[in-house]
Structure formats: structure tokens, C-alpha cells
Scaffold this active site. Structure first.
Site, PDB file in Angstrom:
ATOM      1  N   ASP A  15       0.819  -1.225   0.000  1.00  0.00           N
ATOM      2  CA  ASP A  15       0.000   0.000   0.000  1.00  0.00           C
ATOM      3  C   ASP A  15       0.847   1.267   0.000  1.00  0.00           C
ATOM      4  OD1 ASP A  15      -2.329  -1.617   0.169  1.00  0.00           O
ATOM      5  OD2 ASP A  15      -1.922  -1.877   2.298  1.00  0.00           O
ATOM      6  N   ALA A  41      -4.110  -8.216  -4.046  1.00  0.00           N
ATOM      7  CA  ALA A  41      -3.655  -6.857  -4.354  1.00  0.00           C
ATOM      8  C   ALA A  41      -4.832  -5.901  -4.343  1.00  0.00           C
ATOM      9  CB  ALA A  41      -3.003  -6.822  -5.727  1.00  0.00           C
ATOM     10  N   HIS A  43      -5.190  -1.927  -5.757  1.00  0.00           N
ATOM     11  CA  HIS A  43      -4.689  -0.629  -6.188  1.00  0.00           C
ATOM     12  C   HIS A  43      -5.882   0.246  -6.491  1.00  0.00           C
ATOM     13  CE1 HIS A  43      -0.742  -2.629  -7.650  1.00  0.00           C
ATOM     14  NE2 HIS A  43      -0.633  -2.187  -6.427  1.00  0.00           N
ATOM     15  N   THR A  44      -5.882   1.434  -5.921  1.00  0.00           N
ATOM     16  CA  THR A  44      -6.968   2.357  -6.221  1.00  0.00           C
ATOM     17  C   THR A  44      -6.387   3.488  -7.058  1.00  0.00           C
ATOM     18  OG1 THR A  44      -7.695   1.850  -4.004  1.00  0.00           O
ATOM     19  CG2 THR A  44      -8.881   3.592  -5.136  1.00  0.00           C
ATOM     20  N   THR A 239       3.439 -12.913   2.744  1.00  0.00           N
ATOM     21  CA  THR A 239       2.564 -13.512   1.739  1.00  0.00           C
ATOM     22  C   THR A 239       3.167 -14.823   1.228  1.00  0.00           C
ATOM     23  OG1 THR A 239       1.221 -13.049  -0.212  1.00  0.00           O
ATOM     24  CG2 THR A 239       3.491 -12.250  -0.258  1.00  0.00           C
ATOM     25  N   THR A 294      -8.570  -3.877  -0.660  1.00  0.00           N
ATOM     26  CA  THR A 294      -9.168  -5.181  -0.943  1.00  0.00           C
ATOM     27  C   THR A 294     -10.142  -5.594   0.144  1.00  0.00           C
ATOM     28  OG1 THR A 294      -7.277  -5.901  -2.227  1.00  0.00           O
ATOM     29  CG2 THR A 294      -8.611  -7.642  -1.273  1.00  0.00           C
ATOM     30  N   THR A 295      -9.758  -5.361   1.402  1.00  0.00           N
ATOM     31  CA  THR A 295     -10.574  -5.891   2.500  1.00  0.00           C
ATOM     32  C   THR A 295     -11.335  -4.793   3.237  1.00  0.00           C
ATOM     33  OG1 THR A 295      -8.697  -5.633   3.974  1.00  0.00           O
ATOM     34  CG2 THR A 295      -8.950  -7.782   2.924  1.00  0.00           C
ATOM     35  N   GLY A 296     -10.981  -3.526   3.021  1.00  0.00           N
ATOM     36  CA  GLY A 296     -11.627  -2.424   3.740  1.00  0.00           C
ATOM     37  C   GLY A 296     -11.166  -2.307   5.187  1.00  0.00           C
ATOM     38  N   ARG A 299      -6.089   0.307   8.268  1.00  0.00           N
ATOM     39  CA  ARG A 299      -4.663  -0.057   8.301  1.00  0.00           C
ATOM     40  C   ARG A 299      -4.024   0.411   9.601  1.00  0.00           C
ATOM     41  NH1 ARG A 299      -4.023   2.221   2.181  1.00  0.00           N
ATOM     42  NH2 ARG A 299      -4.906   0.412   1.150  1.00  0.00           N
TER      43      ARG A 299
HETATM   44  P1  IMP Z   1      -1.996 -12.913   1.874  1.00  0.00           P
HETATM   45  O1  IMP Z   1      -1.127 -12.360   0.767  1.00  0.00           O
HETATM   46  O2  IMP Z   1      -3.463 -12.676   1.669  1.00  0.00           O
HETATM   47  O3  IMP Z   1      -1.664 -14.346   2.207  1.00  0.00           O
HETATM   48  O4  IMP Z   1      -1.647 -12.080   3.221  1.00  0.00           O
HETATM   49  C1  IMP Z   1      -0.344 -12.098   3.795  1.00  0.00           C
HETATM   50  C2  IMP Z   1      -0.036 -10.757   4.450  1.00  0.00           C
HETATM   51  O5  IMP Z   1       0.140  -9.763   3.437  1.00  0.00           O
HETATM   52  C3  IMP Z   1      -1.158 -10.244   5.347  1.00  0.00           C
HETATM   53  O6  IMP Z   1      -0.592  -9.547   6.430  1.00  0.00           O
HETATM   54  C4  IMP Z   1      -1.915  -9.287   4.451  1.00  0.00           C
HETATM   55  O7  IMP Z   1      -2.621  -8.301   5.169  1.00  0.00           O
HETATM   56  C5  IMP Z   1      -0.777  -8.694   3.646  1.00  0.00           C
HETATM   57  N1  IMP Z   1      -1.225  -8.221   2.335  1.00  0.00           N
HETATM   58  C6  IMP Z   1      -1.697  -8.979   1.311  1.00  0.00           C
HETATM   59  N2  IMP Z   1      -1.997  -8.193   0.241  1.00  0.00           N
HETATM   60  C7  IMP Z   1      -1.731  -6.938   0.596  1.00  0.00           C
HETATM   61  C8  IMP Z   1      -1.811  -5.669  -0.097  1.00  0.00           C
HETATM   62  O8  IMP Z   1      -2.199  -5.547  -1.260  1.00  0.00           O
HETATM   63  N3  IMP Z   1      -1.411  -4.586   0.643  1.00  0.00           N
HETATM   64  C9  IMP Z   1      -0.949  -4.685   1.911  1.00  0.00           C
HETATM   65  N4  IMP Z   1      -0.846  -5.822   2.565  1.00  0.00           N
HETATM   66  C10 IMP Z   1      -1.229  -6.949   1.928  1.00  0.00           C
END
Ligand code: IMP
Length: 416
Positions: A15, A41, A43-44, A239, A294-296, A299
Site C-alpha cells: 500500500d 492486491a 490498487h486504487t 505472503t 481489498t478488505t476495507g 490499516r
Molecule cells: P496474503 O497475501 O493474503 O496471504 O496475506 C499475507 C499478508 O500480506 C497479510 O498480512 C496481508 O494483510 C498482507 N497483504 C496482502 N496483500 C496486501 C496488499 O495488497 N497490501 C498490503 N498488505 C497486503
């Protein structure tokens, strides 16, 4: 310039505003390639006041004529991808096979993997990763175990049937092991249908990238940030696959633009040595609109961490720095910046989770009221990278692209 390759990678926890940097740099580029990750991912992008949310589609989508490539290292959720392409079409962005290519070697996020992701988070008890629950970890686990399904196989009915015959017994064992009921047949037909939709988009990312390099610059769009890299980041709060581009995509002499905000944000769990107090974090969150795309999820927010940035620059091989969201600095006034840690042996690199609690950041206060470019330059000097890009707002063109970026920089500076 034809032949140029430029990687745009996050130096923090994700982010950092990479999507906006990619969108600006994609003006006149031939292709934008995503090489890792999937629907986690977010991206806005804001263009002429309209918002576009991209998850799996590369950020070159909003520039006419730019080829968008989803590379071999990605994990593709075909049902979500189809929905995303449809939303973009409704917004006037038509992505046919001449604009979007999906590598046949990419892995498929199978429909049950998001549920497994969620169930595994529960199994981790008091130490969840805080994943996006988009099935990213399970898809990469299946890939490593040789139980994955490639996009190439998904898109050919016979190959799909043969592959499902092999993997289904394992799928059922895994699903039961995490306490979920075995899936019914409905997801097999949903997959077959998604494969038929995907088929015209399937190709080879390396070949497409080589051809695109003959036409113009190619951008490699990073996902997440170095602190979420399984090798170099805060394992296990990471990740499922490396956030670094593979050597095959990154020729010698490529630019690697490391992207950072003047503060840090984290979605998910794990150590954050410079985490701000609740009140200060709330202020940063409101100012920067720091809610997961992605999840709202709100942060977590903290202060800029120079030791972390120096480590990330080293790990990513960054050749240039982009600093985004510098328009927020005046409102922050005096900006704490962590310049060192106490209680930590820096020969160990960046403190991992095992050092949690034993690390005390040492702060300096930097003046947020100087010109944004001056603040960003001070940050770049402290990290030892040339400053290439300063973000000044969410909209297209609200940025300064500096001389080290050559051709496109000249175009943008003259357009200001
Ligand atoms: P996963 O990639 O969904 O398995 O998540 C692994 C970690 O990466 C978690 O702490 C997520 O919150 C973080 N994460 C996954 N995608 C993003 C993103 O696009 N931005 C920031 N954090 C992310």
C-alpha cells in the site's frame, strides 16, 4: 525507450501507492507485467475524479494501448478476474485479449482455497497472519507441493479433467484436514466455465514481454512490500511468494524504483516497531484514507522507519526512490522519522518478529512544512538512493517525475 525495463516495488508493508506510480509511468509504455500475487492486491487509481479499483488486472489497464500481462508467478482467481474485467468494461475500459494476457503457467486459485485460507487463519489460534483470505497462501502451497492447477490446463477442457482426476483426492484430504466439508461438484462446472472464458487471454508472458520490449518500455508492477516477502520480510507474517521479480524478467541495467510513503501502514499482523499511538494512528488513517483497498480493514499506522527502508532498498536492489503521499506532510507539521534502533544488533539486518518488544526506535522530528520535494529528497539522501518521483495527490498528474527517469520525466515536467 524500447528495451527499457522498470520494476516498481514496495519498500514497506504494501500500500505504498505503487499503482499510482505504475499508472504515471505507463504513459507511452508498451506493457505492464504483474509477476506475483493474485486477488490480494488492491490498487486504487483516481483518473479525472473517477475511482478504479484493480486487484488482479495490472495498473496499465487505464492507459490506452498498454498490454497488461499477468505473469507465470501469479496465482489467478478466474472467477474474480472475470468479474473485475466486467466492472472495468462497465466503467468504459474494455480489456480484450489484445490488451490482457494471462500466462498459461500461472497457477489457479481454486474456488475452495479462500475458505481454506480462512480456516487456516483460525487454526493459527493466537498468532494469525492476518491474510486477505483470498486463497493466496493455499494456492502457493499447492504449487510447491505439485498439487496446483495451471491456467493453461484450466483453459483446455481435456487437460482440466485429467488434472482434476489427479488432484481431487488430495484436495478432499486437505479440505477435511482444516475442518471444512468436502466441496460438491458445482465448483467443477464453475471452473470449467471460467476456463472457457479465460482461454482467449492465455499466452506466454516471457514471449509477450520480449515482443513488447521491441515496442517500448516494459514495467514490472510489484505487489505488497518487502516486509511481506517470505525470504526477507517478517516471516511468518508474509505472503505466499517472493515479492521480487524473477531474474528472467529483470535484465541487467533495469531500473528498480522502490516506493515508500513518508509514514508506514500495515494491514494484517506482525511486528511494527514504529507503530504510532492510537490517537496519532487515527489521525494518519483519516488524513491518508488508510483503509485496505481489498478488505476495507483499517490499516495500522506508524512512522517512517529508515533502518527498514535501507534494508528494503538493499533487498530489492532499488536503484531509485519514489515517495508518495507527500501532499499530506504539511498537515502533519512535525513528522517523526525513525533514524535508528536501540537494543538491536543491526548486523542482524531488519528486526524480525523474534525481536519484537526488545527494539526501541530513535526518532528525529522532520519539518513537514518544507516543500514536499525537499522532504522526499531528504528521505532519499538518508537511504542513499536518487529521488525519482514525488506523489502529491491521488489523481493522475498529481506528481513530480524527476530527471533520473529520463524520457518520461521530460514529458511530465514539460506537461506541468
Ligand atoms: P496474503 O497475501 O493474503 O496471504 O496475506 C499475507 C499478508 O500480506 C497479510 O498480512 C496481508 O494483510 C498482507 N497483504 C496482502 N496483500 C496486501 C496488499 O495488497 N497490501 C498490503 N498488505 C497486503
Amino acid at each position: 525507450m524500447p528495451g527499457d525495463v522498470e520494476a516498481i516495488l514496495g519498500l514497506q508493508w504494501g500500500d505504498e501507492g505503487k499503482g499510482k506510480v505504475v499508472d504515471e509511468r505507463a504513459a507511452g509504455a508498451a506493457a505492464v507485467v504483474r509477476f506475483q500475487g493474485g486477488a490480494n492486491a488492491g490498487h486504487t487509481l483516481t483518473i479525472a475524479g473517477a475511482g478504479f479499483a484493480l486487484h488482479q488486472v495490472p495498473s496499465g489497464a487505464l492507459r490506452d494501448g498498454v498490454l497488461c500481462v499477468i505473469g507465470a508467478g501469479c496465482v489467478v482467481d478466474p472467477l474474480r478476474l472475470r468479474a473485475e474485467v466486467q466492472v472495468l468494461a462497465d466503467q468504459g475500459i474494455a480489456l480484450g485479449p489484445e490488451r490482457l494476457l494471462v500466462s498459461g503457467r500461472a497457477q489457479v486459485v481454486l474456488p475452495w482455497m479462500p475458505d481454506v485460507d480462512a480456516a487456516e487463519e483460525v487454526l493459527r489460534g493466537r498468532s494469525p497472519v492476518g491474510t486477505t483470505r483470498r486463497g493466496i497462501g493455499p494456492a502457493y502451497a499447492a504449487k510447491a507441493g505439485r498439487w496446483g492447477l495451471t491456467v493453461g490446463a484450466l483453459a483446455q477442457p481435456q487437460a482440466l479433467r485429467a488434472r482434476l482426476d489427479t488432484i481431487l483426492p488430495w484436495v478432499e484430504r486437505w479440505i477435511r484436514a482444516v475442518g471444512l466439508p468436502a466441496p460438491g461438484n458445482e465448483w467443477i462446472s464453475a471452473l470449467a466455465e471460467a476456463g472457457a472464458w479465460l482461454q482467449p487471454f492465455v499466452g506466454d508472458d516471457l514471449t509477450a514481454m520480449a515482443a513488447a520490449r521491441g515496442r517500448g518500455r516494459v514495467l514490472l508492477e510489484g505487489q505488497l512490500g518487502l516486509m511481506r516477502d517470505p525470504d526477507r520480510g517478517c516471516y511468518p507474517f508474509v505472503t505466499g511468494a517472493s515479492i521480487l521479480p524473477p531474474a528472467a524478467l529483470l535484465p541487467a541495467g533495469a531500473r528498480v524504483i522502490g516506493v515508500a510513503k513518508p509514514y508506514v501502514t500495515v494491514v494484517g499482523e506482525g511486528p511494527l516497531p514504529t507503530e504510532a499511538s492510537a490517537a496519532a494512528a487515527d489521525r494518519l488513517r483519516q488524513l491518508g484514507g488508510e483503509f485496505g483497498a481489498t478488505t476495507g480493514r483499517p490499516r495500522r499506522c506508524g512512522w517512517c522507519d529508515l533502518p527498514a527502508l535501507r534494508y528494503a532498498a538493499l533487498a530489492t536492489g532499488a536503484t531509485h526512490l519514489a515517495v508518495t503521499k507527500c501532499d499530506l506532510l504539511p498537515a502533519l507539521d512535525a513528522v517523526p522519522v525513525c533514524v535508528a534502533y536501540e537494543g538491536y544488533d543491526e548486523r542482524l539486518g531488519y528486526p524480525g518478529p523474534e525481536a519484537r518488544g526488545g527494539v526501541r526506535p530513535v526518532y528525529e522530528e522532520w519539518n513537514g512544512r518544507v516543500a514536499p520535494e525537499a522532504f522526499a529528497r531528504r528521505l532519499a539522501e538518508a537511504i542513499g538512493l536518487p529521488l525519482a518521483f514525488v506523489g502529491l495527490g491521488p489523481g493522475r498528474g498529481e506528481s513530480i517525475c524527476l530527471e533520473p527517469l529520463g524520457d518520461a520525466a521530460t514529458e511530465q515536467i514539460s506537461a506541468r
